[in-house]
Design a protein around this motif. Structure first.
Motif, PDB file in Angstrom:
ATOM      1  N   LEU A 198      -4.452   2.715  -8.511  1.00 36.88           N
ATOM      2  CA  LEU A 198      -3.812   3.987  -8.449  1.00 36.88           C
ATOM      3  C   LEU A 198      -4.964   4.844  -8.275  1.00 36.88           C
ATOM      4  O   LEU A 198      -5.880   5.059  -9.073  1.00 36.88           O
ATOM      5  CB  LEU A 198      -2.888   4.069  -9.320  1.00 36.88           C
ATOM      6  N   ASP A 199      -4.803   5.933  -7.379  1.00 33.76           N
ATOM      7  CA  ASP A 199      -5.596   7.215  -7.212  1.00 33.76           C
ATOM      8  C   ASP A 199      -4.925   8.305  -7.841  1.00 33.76           C
ATOM      9  O   ASP A 199      -4.164   8.755  -7.127  1.00 33.76           O
ATOM     10  CB  ASP A 199      -6.391   7.407  -6.198  1.00 33.76           C
ATOM     11  N   CYS A 230       6.308   2.579   1.282  1.00 25.94           N
ATOM     12  CA  CYS A 230       4.936   2.012   1.005  1.00 25.94           C
ATOM     13  C   CYS A 230       5.056   0.843   2.306  1.00 25.94           C
ATOM     14  O   CYS A 230       5.829   0.495   2.835  1.00 25.94           O
ATOM     15  CB  CYS A 230       4.753   1.077  -0.413  1.00 25.94           C
ATOM     16  N   SER A 231       3.897   0.340   2.610  1.00 21.74           N
ATOM     17  CA  SER A 231       3.662  -0.974   3.563  1.00 21.74           C
ATOM     18  C   SER A 231       3.400  -1.874   3.004  1.00 21.74           C
ATOM     19  O   SER A 231       2.616  -2.114   2.084  1.00 21.74           O
ATOM     20  CB  SER A 231       2.634  -0.007   4.635  1.00 21.74           C
ATOM     21  N   LEU A 232       3.970  -2.962   3.702  1.00 20.13           N
ATOM     22  CA  LEU A 232       3.556  -4.266   3.354  1.00 20.13           C
ATOM     23  C   LEU A 232       2.785  -5.254   4.064  1.00 20.13           C
ATOM     24  O   LEU A 232       2.770  -4.737   5.307  1.00 20.13           O
ATOM     25  CB  LEU A 232       5.036  -5.131   3.246  1.00 20.13           C
ATOM     26  N   THR A 278       0.846  -0.899   0.093  1.00 16.82           N
ATOM     27  CA  THR A 278       0.183  -0.169   0.204  1.00 16.82           C
ATOM     28  C   THR A 278       1.001   1.236   0.078  1.00 16.82           C
ATOM     29  O   THR A 278       1.743   1.301   1.103  1.00 16.82           O
ATOM     30  CB  THR A 278      -1.105   0.121   1.396  1.00 16.82           C
ATOM     31  N   LEU A 279       0.679   2.089  -0.831  1.00 20.82           N
ATOM     32  CA  LEU A 279       1.600   3.396  -1.108  1.00 20.82           C
ATOM     33  C   LEU A 279       1.114   4.171   0.211  1.00 20.82           C
ATOM     34  O   LEU A 279       0.116   4.518   0.406  1.00 20.82           O
ATOM     35  CB  LEU A 279       1.319   4.182  -2.239  1.00 20.82           C
ATOM     36  N   ASP A 280       2.142   4.557   0.703  1.00 19.02           N
ATOM     37  CA  ASP A 280       2.409   5.615   2.047  1.00 19.02           C
ATOM     38  C   ASP A 280       2.603   7.081   1.472  1.00 19.02           C
ATOM     39  O   ASP A 280       3.139   7.272   0.375  1.00 19.02           O
ATOM     40  CB  ASP A 280       3.250   5.277   3.031  1.00 19.02           C
ATOM     41  N   SER A 306      -3.277   7.754  -3.414  1.00 10.75           N
ATOM     42  CA  SER A 306      -3.173   6.498  -2.896  1.00 10.75           C
ATOM     43  C   SER A 306      -3.158   5.402  -3.904  1.00 10.75           C
ATOM     44  O   SER A 306      -3.111   5.687  -4.937  1.00 10.75           O
ATOM     45  CB  SER A 306      -4.538   6.360  -2.043  1.00 10.75           C
ATOM     46  N   GLY A 307      -2.937   4.209  -3.530  1.00 11.40           N
ATOM     47  CA  GLY A 307      -2.826   3.161  -4.305  1.00 11.40           C
ATOM     48  C   GLY A 307      -2.078   1.934  -3.814  1.00 11.40           C
ATOM     49  O   GLY A 307      -1.841   1.745  -2.692  1.00 11.40           O
TER      50      GLY A 307
END
Length: 171
Positions: A130-131, A40-42, A33-35, A96-97
């Motif tokens: 993706l946003d 990013c977070s896994l 998840t894109l931070d 976000s994405g």
């Protein structure tokens, strides 16, 4: 686990895979998840995880990551960070994405059940959600260029795609 225990754990799996080759096939998935910023977070869930055999190779601890899980985690981490950097360089408002990697494995190869089946992933797919503010803010062709450039500069993806010389040594 000793050799006898390992053979005992793998024997019914090998027999099952011989009788039904589709039983040996699995798709592993990892998502980042894109931070905010260039990170990013896994979804690994814990700071420290043990590595072990996948249950389809005789592993008994479902909390352990197998090598396939770790490869996909590495891929989505590198892709996510690279995506953030490229979006920043291209002035794309990426609010976000997620980046998801799916990889197909056939454990008949891993367990030596069928020598014609490759060991390792037979396919890996990357999916981007993706946003970027919508088509009116970021045209589709610019988002496609973002993904193209991300793939070009992602170290892990390029290593998988192009391979590298390998060397093993006993020290």
């Amino acid at each position: 686990m000793d050799a006898t225990s390992l053979r005992a754990a793998q024997a019914p799996l090998k027999q099952s895979y011989k009788q039904d080759p589709t039983a040996a096939q699995v798709t592993l998935t990892s998502t980042s998840t894109l931070d905010a910023g260039l990170s990013c977070s896994l979804g690994v869930g814990q700071a420290i995880r043990k590595a072990g055999l996948h249950k389809m190779a005789g592993g008994v601890d479902p909390s352990q990551l197998c090598s396939g899980d770790m490869l996909l985690e590495s891929l989505v981490a590198c892709t996510g960070v690279t995506l953030r950097a490229v979006a920043t360089a291209m002035s794309i408002p990426l609010s976000s994405g997620t980046v998801t990697a799916e990889g197909d494995l056939d454990f008949r190869g891993t367990l030596g059940v069928d020598k014609t089946v490759p060991v390792g992933f037979t396919a890996i797919r990357l999916k981007f959600d993706l946003d970027c503010g919508g088509e009116e803010v970021t045209p589709k062709d610019k988002v496609e260029k973002l993904i193209e450039m991300t793939e070009r500069y992602c170290v892990v993806l390029q290593t998988l795609k192009n391979g590298v010389p390998r060397e093993s040594s006993l020290v």
